[in-house]
Design a protein around this motif. Structure first.
Motif, PDB file in Angstrom:
ATOM      1  N   THR A  49     -39.759 -26.450  40.432  1.00  0.00           N
ATOM      2  CA  THR A  49     -39.295 -25.213  40.133  1.00  0.00           C
ATOM      3  C   THR A  49     -39.276 -24.671  38.491  1.00  0.00           C
ATOM      4  O   THR A  49     -39.796 -23.459  38.271  1.00  0.00           O
ATOM      5  N   LEU A  50     -38.915 -25.560  37.939  1.00  0.00           N
ATOM      6  CA  LEU A  50     -38.944 -25.062  36.233  1.00  0.00           C
ATOM      7  C   LEU A  50     -40.317 -25.002  35.910  1.00  0.00           C
ATOM      8  O   LEU A  50     -40.753 -24.056  35.055  1.00  0.00           O
ATOM      9  N   ARG A  51     -41.087 -25.804  36.210  1.00  0.00           N
ATOM     10  CA  ARG A  51     -42.780 -25.557  36.120  1.00  0.00           C
ATOM     11  C   ARG A  51     -43.310 -24.251  36.433  1.00  0.00           C
ATOM     12  O   ARG A  51     -44.004 -23.781  35.777  1.00  0.00           O
ATOM     13  N   GLY A  62     -38.834 -17.439  31.304  1.00  0.00           N
ATOM     14  CA  GLY A  62     -39.809 -18.546  31.241  1.00  0.00           C
ATOM     15  C   GLY A  62     -39.470 -19.496  29.974  1.00  0.00           C
ATOM     16  O   GLY A  62     -39.698 -20.695  30.020  1.00  0.00           O
ATOM     17  N   GLU A  63     -39.079 -18.957  29.073  1.00  0.00           N
ATOM     18  CA  GLU A  63     -38.845 -19.877  27.704  1.00  0.00           C
ATOM     19  C   GLU A  63     -37.648 -20.772  27.896  1.00  0.00           C
ATOM     20  O   GLU A  63     -37.824 -22.034  27.509  1.00  0.00           O
ATOM     21  N   LEU A  64     -36.702 -20.405  28.482  1.00  0.00           N
ATOM     22  CA  LEU A  64     -35.487 -21.527  28.940  1.00  0.00           C
ATOM     23  C   LEU A  64     -36.171 -22.375  29.724  1.00  0.00           C
ATOM     24  O   LEU A  64     -35.622 -23.657  29.679  1.00  0.00           O
ATOM     25  N   ARG A  68     -36.055 -26.607  29.221  1.00  0.00           N
ATOM     26  CA  ARG A  68     -35.556 -27.559  30.129  1.00  0.00           C
ATOM     27  C   ARG A  68     -36.634 -28.455  30.498  1.00  0.00           C
ATOM     28  O   ARG A  68     -36.051 -29.604  30.749  1.00  0.00           O
ATOM     29  N   LEU A  69     -37.665 -28.082  30.865  1.00  0.00           N
ATOM     30  CA  LEU A  69     -38.944 -29.180  31.503  1.00  0.00           C
ATOM     31  C   LEU A  69     -39.040 -30.052  30.259  1.00  0.00           C
ATOM     32  O   LEU A  69     -39.256 -31.381  30.703  1.00  0.00           O
ATOM     33  N   THR A  73     -38.605 -34.210  30.811  1.00  0.00           N
ATOM     34  CA  THR A  73     -39.415 -34.923  30.947  1.00  0.00           C
ATOM     35  C   THR A  73     -39.461 -35.961  29.812  1.00  0.00           C
ATOM     36  O   THR A  73     -39.832 -37.235  29.900  1.00  0.00           O
ATOM     37  N   SER A  74     -39.110 -35.562  28.432  1.00  0.00           N
ATOM     38  CA  SER A  74     -38.971 -36.707  27.362  1.00  0.00           C
ATOM     39  C   SER A  74     -37.727 -37.574  27.724  1.00  0.00           C
ATOM     40  O   SER A  74     -38.212 -38.713  27.376  1.00  0.00           O
TER      41      SER A  74
END
Length: 246
Positions: A49-51, A62-64, A68-69, A73-74
């Motif tokens: 969903t975030l992607r 989209g920036e937020l 978060r993504l 991921t990191s």
């Protein structure tokens, strides 16, 4: 008879208790497996969903989602790298402890980003985005630093082990070819243990120790028999006495 009954009762209770214990452990393991599966499925859905939002939703939403993504991921990649590495390298335990502290800040930051993403006041949310972006980049940079340091350490150990193994194999290969170091040159004559011009001895040929000898002037020396009345001139041997004629 009464003792036998008590023994049977105790055995029955022991079997019942063991069965209950095994059942509880099996149910707990199954529950943990289900929870793990549900958590992984929820995480996959949320990442997907975030992607989708980061690429398809314009503006602050989209920036937020991108922040978060990148954070999730990191943090997940660093956690997997440190958890897998600490099993073979105990020195990573301190790095894992530092990551746990960083992970607390990461969870708090992810919750703030989620709440801000759902906030209907987009103007107020836009004012907080620069600060949240800076904090996200700081956490991601710290997590990436730990992950790459752990990977570089593992690669350095692997290279050292490979170099040591290669040296041991080289030495073993040289030991297996030990004849190459002592094999004489084919162009050089081999020593036969005899003087030049002397005929070669054959196997089984006795050496004549009483053969002709050379004088100091080079002439042949006469062959003389051994005096039976003289013994070898060793200091521990006595001179033989002549037999009595009486």
């Amino acid at each position: 008879m009464e003792a036998v009954v008590w023994i049977m009762a105790l055995l029955f209770l022991a079997f019942v208790g063991l069965g209950v214990y095994v059942t509880v452990k099996a149910v707990g393991a199954a529950k943990r497996g289900v929870d793990r599966t549900i958590t992984q499925a929820r995480r996959t859905v949320e990442d997907t969903t975030l992607r989708a939002k980061s690429y398809g939703q314009p503006g602050i939403g989209g920036e937020l989602a991108q922040l978060r993504l990148a954070l999730r991921t990191s943090m997940r990649a660093t956690q997997e790298a440190l958890t897998a590495g600490v099993a073979s390298d105990a020195s990573l335990s301190e790095s894992l402890a530092l990551f746990e502290r960083l992970s607390d800040y990461g969870h708090q930051l992810d919750d703030e980003l989620r709440r801000l993403e759902r906030d209907p006041d987009k103007a107020r949310a836009a004012e907080q985005v620069p600060e949240l972006r800076e904090r996200t980049e700081q956490v991601v940079e710290s997590a990436d630093s730990l992950r790459w340091a752990a990977r570089d350490r593992a690669r350095k150990f692997a290279d050292d082990d490979l170099a040591s193994l290669s040296e041991q194999i080289r030495m073993e290969s040289g030991a297996l070819r030990h004849w190459a170091a002592v094999e004489p040159d084919a162009d050089q004559p081999q020593g036969t243990g005899q003087t030049p011009g002397e005929p070669a001895r054959t196997w089984g040929e006795a050496v004549d120790e009483t053969g002709p000898r050379q004088h100091a002037d080079g002439g042949p020396q006469a062959i003389t028999g051994r005096d039976p009345n003289r013994q070898a001139g060793y200091p521990w041997q006595k001179t033989a006495r002549p037999e009595s004629t009486t």
